[in-house]
Design a protein around this motif. Structure first.
Motif, PDB file in Angstrom:
ATOM      1  N   GLY A 213      40.288  35.431  35.948  1.00  0.00           N
ATOM      2  CA  GLY A 213      39.984  35.329  34.529  1.00  0.00           C
ATOM      3  C   GLY A 213      39.719  33.916  34.052  1.00  0.00           C
ATOM      4  O   GLY A 213      39.370  33.697  32.886  1.00  0.00           O
TER       5      GLY A 213
ATOM      6  N   GLN B 227      38.799  37.511  40.548  1.00  0.00           N
ATOM      7  CA  GLN B 227      39.132  37.697  39.132  1.00  0.00           C
ATOM      8  C   GLN B 227      40.486  38.374  38.956  1.00  0.00           C
ATOM      9  O   GLN B 227      41.032  38.391  37.864  1.00  0.00           O
TER      10      GLN B 227
ATOM     11  N   VAL C 139      38.434  42.473  31.192  1.00  0.00           N
ATOM     12  CA  VAL C 139      38.827  41.068  31.155  1.00  0.00           C
ATOM     13  C   VAL C 139      37.841  40.203  31.914  1.00  0.00           C
ATOM     14  O   VAL C 139      38.046  39.024  32.049  1.00  0.00           O
ATOM     15  N   ARG C 140      36.815  40.782  32.415  1.00  0.00           N
ATOM     16  CA  ARG C 140      35.950  40.006  33.303  1.00  0.00           C
ATOM     17  C   ARG C 140      34.669  39.593  32.622  1.00  0.00           C
ATOM     18  O   ARG C 140      34.149  40.278  31.815  1.00  0.00           O
TER      19      ARG C 140
END
Lengths: 70, 775
Positions: free
Chosen positions: B649, B747, B774-775
């Motif tokens: 992240g 990630q 979240v990517r």
């Protein structure tokens, strides 16, 4: 006092006492071995130390190596 | 005295010797090449020769091929002469030789192909591991069989070191390679995270201790007196050296994991025992050097003694530096830097390499019945090699301390002085070139040695040594009962028991029990001495005369430390209790396997240590649960690139894509190889379920539904990442490409903690539901 230290030390897991036991075993064995080594008979020590030099290797033929080439 | 004639098997000695010479060249040339790759990144010209794949080849070749074959040559030569017996089985000797060389060839093929277990010095895949175990046992059987047939009652101290090597390596190798195969080339270790870290470095450190050190010490105790023409300086000291080293070494593994998520007590134990190692190590070095007393003048002429003297000196240097580096504060500076690389090369090039050279220069003339072809060339080899080692080691010291200081440097007002990792790497470039020069000089020396030895052999004739040895049988060995219930054993058991009891008592009674233990020890000593007579052997003499019993005691000695460290860690590890972690998604698991395959751990750590400067640069300090499902763990041992423990992240998918395609496009000055081929390579989605089943069998909580739907989940997550890349400007990346899988894993690193109380299965379902969010 020692019991208090022991309880705190072992708070995470009683299995940590293994480390203490192992340390003690090491200390005792090391002491015994050292005493044994110091008390060994001198002739016995010499005989053992000379074992590598006993074989019938024609060592002298190669000792003090002379340089063939340079 | 009746005698009989035997001929030693020197053919096997010659075979191992030449194999060692050949693989010594291969291993060090690989080292020079990867040194070039660090100094000049374009040398990473193809995936098969990229640093991450070749570095394991270099280390395995140096340890198992070069030093391994050298050890076997020395052991076969000296064991026969010390036991006054030919090796028990020529067939086993040949199986040992050819099996070992096949293993090396197997390693040379599989490692560049990226087939690896991803653990340092234990990279070989499981079928090769089994082959190693089998061949090692063949060697052990032949060795112990020879001891059983010996005509010399006493086991010289060199044989003790060989016994310790054989039994300890067996235990270490088997335990550290316990794994669940998921295909013919892939497996997952039964230990995970912090457990795996402890077991790996228990193995890794003791591979150094019991493969690179104890057998070479045995060789030192045999060949140095031979070369000097006088017995070892102090046989008494050699006894203390052996038992001290064997008992203490096995504990020291955790010093590779200081200031990490390893439990504090284990770190402390590892540090203390590492510092204690100073004593036996230096005892051995002093014993070796003082064996040359009165023979120092020979050093001017004799290259054999030059190499031995320098080798033992490097042993002393390395074993002084090792405990120093194991002190937590020093380790805080040195760990993950090139200082460690310099340290291990002082040991391998100086101690192992020079002892090997000394032994070869001594052996080849005797094995071929003529003088060394060129003594002058051997002397040049010595000086070129010495200069090479010094250039290597000093440059790595400077590089390591420089980078360590730069990592921790803070501005007066707060904040990191060098926040960009690349700044700390660019500074090292001159040192990397210097290392390359030093390593190259060392290889030139080896080439000179190879030429010199070949010429000696060509002009000579292979000889066989035939000797007269006593024909009569050895006196009957003492019984097990005499050993087990001998006075020293009983007294020791009582003393240990009393000391343990004292640990659980209050101060006054504890003191009384300790005093009692001391009195028992003193009384026991006099009791033992009183019962001694000239015609009856002492307890230790009985032990030394029984190879089997001696081996059992050695196993106990090494197990004492290993068990005491590993069992508590296994029992209390977070994996057994944590409900906070989410296993990797199928795609992340595939990506992680690519990370392991490419040897990313050879340059990147995944462990943020307990220092403010580490947190400031990388994020929150790593905890044990962060890597609970990591099989193998990937904490690493060197940061040529930044730590990745919390990289998940931190950057966008497109950042990772571009970085992988061309690292310098993102980080100017980076020396990372490009991994553009990952875009064209495809993952095998059909194989993921087997991997998840393998993981589940060792405790990773995958559900049957997750495993059944792995291919679908992979495609879904891959599609999200590919869409992200397209959205961010890079269309056309296949969702099932290895690039996408690796991005998925990167990630995810450091983001595996979910809400407390949420079950792993539910958390994974939640994570799956928000894939891409979240990517």
């Amino acid at each position: 006092m020692i019991a208090v230290f022991a309880r705190e030390f072992l708070a995470d897991s009683p299995a940590v006492s293994l480390a203490v036991a192992a340390l003690l075993i090491f200390a005792v064995v090391f002491t015994v071995v050292t005493i044994r080594a110091l008390m060994m008979d001198k002739d016995e020590i010499e005989a053992l130390a000379n074992l590598p030099l006993e074989d019938a290797q024609p060592a002298e033929a190669f000792a003090g190596l002379e340089d063939d080439h340079g | 005295m009746k005698t009989t004639t035997i001929t030693y098997d020197d053919k096997i000695v010659r075979w191992f010797l030449w194999a060692s010479v050949a693989f010594g060249l291969v291993g060090t040339l690989a080292g020079v090449f990867i040194a070039l790759e660090l100094a000049w990144w374009p040398a990473n010209a193809a995936r098969w020769i990229a640093f991450g794949r070749l570095r394991p080849l270099h280390t395995n070749a140096a340890i198992f091929a070069f030093v391994g074959n050298m050890i076997f040559a020395g052991v076969y030569y000296s064991t026969q002469r010390l036991t006054k017996a030919r090796m028990a089985s020529d067939l086993l000797s040949k199986i040992h030789f050819w099996g070992w060389q096949l293993i090396i060839v197997g390693a040379a093929i599989t490692l560049p192909l990226g087939l690896t277990q991803g653990k340092e010095y234990a990279e070989l895949i499981w079928p090769i591991d089994i082959a190693v175990a089998v061949i090692w046992l063949v060697f052990a059987a032949n060795f112990f069989w020879t001891l059983a047939q010996r005509r010399e009652k006493h086991l010289y101290v060199a044989l003790w070191f060989y016994i310790a090597t054989i039994v300890t390596i067996t235990v270490l190798y088997v335990v550290n390679n316990l794994a669940i195969p998921v295909s013919f080339t892939e497996s997952y270790p039964v230990f995970g995270g912090v457990q795996d870290a402890l077991v790996q470095w228990w193995y890794g450190h003791n591979a150094v201790a019991f493969f690179l050190t104890t057998p070479v010490l045995g060789i030192m105790y045999y060949f140095l007196p031979k070369a000097a023409g006088r017995p070892v300086f102090s046989y008494r000291l050699s006894i203390v050296h052996f038992w001290g080293l064997v008992f203490i070494y096995i504990w020291a593994g955790p010093h590779h994991l200081l200031n990490t998520a390893l439990p504090e007590w284990a770190q402390t134990v590892g540090m203390i025992f590492s510092v204690m190692l100073w004593a036996p190590s230096w005892g051995g070095m002093i014993n070796g050097l003082l064996t040359l007393r009165g023979a120092w003048d020979k050093l001017r002429e004799d290259p054999v003694l030059k190499f031995f003297a320098a080798g033992v000196t490097f042993y002393g240097m390395a074993t002084f530096e090792g405990p120093l580096l194991a002190i937590r504060s020093v380790n805080g500076l040195a760990h993950y830097t090139d200082w460690i690389i310099g340290h291990v090369h002082a040991g391998t090039l100086g101690w192992n390499g020079f002892m090997a050279a000394g032994m070869f220069y001594w052996l080849v003339p005797r094995l071929y019945g003529r003088k060394l072809f060129s003594q002058a060339a051997a002397n040049y080899h010595f000086w070129i090699g010495t200069v090479g080692i010094l250039l290597y080691v000093v440059s790595m010291w400077v590089a390591g301390i420089t980078q360590g200081l730069m990592w921790r440097a803070e501005q007066p007002g707060g904040g990191l002085e060098y926040p960009n990792f690349i700044e700390t790497l660019i500074k090292l470039e001159p040192m990397y070139w210097t290392r390359l020069v030093g390593g190259s000089l060392y290889v030139i020396g080896l080439i000179m040695m190879t030429w010199n030895l070949i010429m000696t052999a060509r002009l000579g004739t292979a000889t066989e040594t035939t000797v007269e040895v006593p024909a009569e049988e050895l006196p009957k060995e003492s019984s097990w009962q005499d050993l087990l219930f001998g006075k020293p054993a009983l007294v020791s058991a009582v003393v240990v028991t009393l000391m343990l009891v004292a640990g659980f008592l209050d101060a006054l009674p504890a003191m009384a029990v300790i005093v009692l233990a001391v009195l028992v020890a003193i009384g026991g000593y006099f009791l033992t001495a009183k019962g001694r007579s000239d015609d009856k052997p002492t307890w230790h003499r009985m032990l030394e005369g029984r190879a089997g019993a001696f081996s059992v005691f050695t196993v106990i000695a090494i197990l004492v430390g290993g068990v005491a460290e590993i069992i508590p860690t296994v029992i209390t590890s977070p994996e057994a209790t944590s409900i906070q972690n989410t296993p990797y998604s199928p795609l992340e698991l595939e990506g992680r396997d690519i990370y392991v395959r490419e040897g990313c751990y050879t340059c990147h750590s995944q462990m943020i240590r307990t220092f403010t400067w580490e947190s400031a640069r990388y994020g929150a300090v790593s905890e044990a649960q962060d890597s609970a499902f990591d099989r193998p763990f990937q904490w690493g041992s060197r940061r040529i690139g930044p730590d990745l423990a919390r990289v998940g992240g931190k950057y966008s998918d497109i950042w990772h894509y571009r970085h992988m395609m061309d690292p310098r496009q993102i980080s100017e000055g980076s020396i990372m190889p490009p991994y553009a081929f990952l875009e064209d390579a495809r993952i095998d989605a059909d194989g993921t379920a087997a991997k998840m089943r393998g993981m589940r069998s060792v405790g990773v909580p995958y559900t049957a539904e997750q495993i059944g739907a792995s291919a679908t989940a992979e495609r879904a997550q891959g599609t999200v990442i590919a869409a992200n890349l397209a959205e961010q400007g890079q269309a056309g990346v296949a969702p099932d490409s290895e690039m996408v899988a690796l991005i998925a894993y990167l990630q995810r690193i450091g983001k595996n903690t979910t809400a407390v109380g949420e079950s792993p299965a539910a958390a994974n379902a939640t994570a799956s539901a928000v894939e891409g969010g979240v990517r």
